[in-house]
Design a protein around this motif. Structure first.
Motif, PDB file in Angstrom:
ATOM      1  N   HIS A  86       0.856  -1.195   0.000  1.00 38.45           N
ATOM      2  CA  HIS A  86       0.000   0.000   0.000  1.00 38.45           C
ATOM      3  C   HIS A  86       0.885   1.236   0.000  1.00 38.45           C
ATOM      4  O   HIS A  86       2.090   1.150   0.247  1.00 38.45           O
ATOM      5  CB  HIS A  86      -0.905   0.022   1.245  1.00 38.45           C
ATOM      6  CG  HIS A  86      -0.115   0.238   2.509  1.00 38.45           C
ATOM      7  ND1 HIS A  86       0.592  -0.763   3.128  1.00 38.45           N
ATOM      8  CD2 HIS A  86       0.120   1.360   3.229  1.00 38.45           C
ATOM      9  CE1 HIS A  86       1.209  -0.278   4.193  1.00 38.45           C
ATOM     10  NE2 HIS A  86       0.953   1.019   4.270  1.00 38.45           N
ATOM     11  N   ASP A  88       0.847   5.211   1.802  1.00 35.03           N
ATOM     12  CA  ASP A  88       0.168   5.918   2.892  1.00 35.03           C
ATOM     13  C   ASP A  88      -0.448   7.212   2.383  1.00 35.03           C
ATOM     14  O   ASP A  88       0.184   7.964   1.649  1.00 35.03           O
ATOM     15  CB  ASP A  88       1.166   6.265   3.997  1.00 35.03           C
ATOM     16  CG  ASP A  88       1.691   5.031   4.705  1.00 35.03           C
ATOM     17  OD1 ASP A  88       1.032   3.988   4.644  1.00 35.03           O
ATOM     18  OD2 ASP A  88       2.758   5.136   5.325  1.00 35.03           O
ATOM     19  N   HIS A 145       4.691   0.161  -0.085  1.00 33.36           N
ATOM     20  CA  HIS A 145       5.525  -0.590   0.865  1.00 33.36           C
ATOM     21  C   HIS A 145       4.710  -1.698   1.511  1.00 33.36           C
ATOM     22  O   HIS A 145       3.477  -1.676   1.499  1.00 33.36           O
ATOM     23  CB  HIS A 145       6.154   0.337   1.911  1.00 33.36           C
ATOM     24  CG  HIS A 145       5.180   1.218   2.624  1.00 33.36           C
ATOM     25  ND1 HIS A 145       4.797   2.448   2.140  1.00 33.36           N
ATOM     26  CD2 HIS A 145       4.509   1.044   3.785  1.00 33.36           C
ATOM     27  CE1 HIS A 145       3.929   2.992   2.972  1.00 33.36           C
ATOM     28  NE2 HIS A 145       3.723   2.163   3.980  1.00 33.36           N
ATOM     29  N   ARG A 163       2.288  10.813  11.843  1.00 33.48           N
ATOM     30  CA  ARG A 163       1.613  11.326  10.649  1.00 33.48           C
ATOM     31  C   ARG A 163       1.023  12.699  10.900  1.00 33.48           C
ATOM     32  O   ARG A 163       0.822  13.082  12.056  1.00 33.48           O
ATOM     33  CB  ARG A 163       0.463  10.369  10.274  1.00 33.48           C
ATOM     34  CG  ARG A 163       0.967   8.983   9.885  1.00 33.48           C
ATOM     35  CD  ARG A 163      -0.070   7.914  10.153  1.00 33.48           C
ATOM     36  NE  ARG A 163       0.483   6.577   9.930  1.00 33.48           N
ATOM     37  CZ  ARG A 163       0.272   5.846   8.836  1.00 33.48           C
ATOM     38  NH1 ARG A 163      -0.522   6.287   7.896  1.00 33.48           N
ATOM     39  NH2 ARG A 163       0.830   4.661   8.718  1.00 33.48           N
TER      40      ARG A 163
HETATM   41 MN   LIG Z   1       2.172   2.352   5.405  1.00 35.87          MN
END
Ligand SMILES: [Mn+2]
Ligand SMILES: O=C(O)CCC(=O)C(=O)O
Length: 172
Positions: A86, A88, A145, A163
């Motif tokens: 996926h 992010d 990743h 994040r």
């Molecule tokens: Mn990730």
């Protein structure tokens, strides 16, 4: 391994349900999501960043001069736990998020593959206890990743990804 023990025992771990086509599947790992108090909407049960998480965040921020308002904890209980390929996204725009990752416990492989050019070789980074990994610039726009499963007998691994999120959070 002090932090691994602490996070293992003191975190409210829960399962993460991923919408997949017309089904919902349970991710093969446990997660726990935290945000800064002022980012948490009234009535939401999002957890507020703990003192330990704020301390780790401070060290990360001092290193790279970037501010974060949320952190996702992932727990890989054994070699069967993993995260699939996926990229992010931390907000609806999904453009070039900055993600800072800190690992405690078992070493697991972190793999990257280019999304569009299959001729570019994959990158494999073993993330050891205490590793710090930064995904910035166009990393998450051009690369995916994963943390693959492993047949090796492995101990638990805990990963923290700091994040920057807007509401509502969209964690991966
Ligand atoms: Mn990730
Ligand atoms: O566990 C890791 O190192 C990566 C976790 C991850 O990619 C995610 O939660 O989005």
């Amino acid at each position: 391994m002090i932090f691994k023990k602490h996070f293992l025992a003191d975190t409210h771990w829960y399962e993460y349900e991923i919408p997949m086509y017309d089904k919902v599947v349970t991710a093969p790992r446990m997660v726990s999501w935290f945000e800064d108090k002022n980012n948490i909407e009234a009535g939401s049960n999002t957890q507020e960043l703990t003192k330990d998480l704020r301390n780790i965040r401070q060290r990360v921020e001092a290193e790279i001069h970037v501010k974060f308002n949320a952190v996702l904890l992932n727990l890989y209980r054994n070699g069967q736990d993993s995260v699939a390929w996926h990229s992010d996204k931390t907000d609806k725009s999904g453009i070039n998020p900055i993600i800072a990752s800190v690992t405690f416990g078992e070493t697991r492989l972190f793999r990257l593959r280019h999304k569009f050019n299959k001729e570019i070789p994959q990158v494999e980074i073993p993330l050891h206890h205490g590793s710090f990994l930064l995904m910035a610039g166009t990393t998450n726009s051009f690369w995916q990743h994963q943390v693959p499963k492993t047949a090796r007998e492995v101990l638990p691994r805990i990963n923290l990804t700091f994040r920057q999120v807007n509401k509502p959070p969209n964690i991966i």
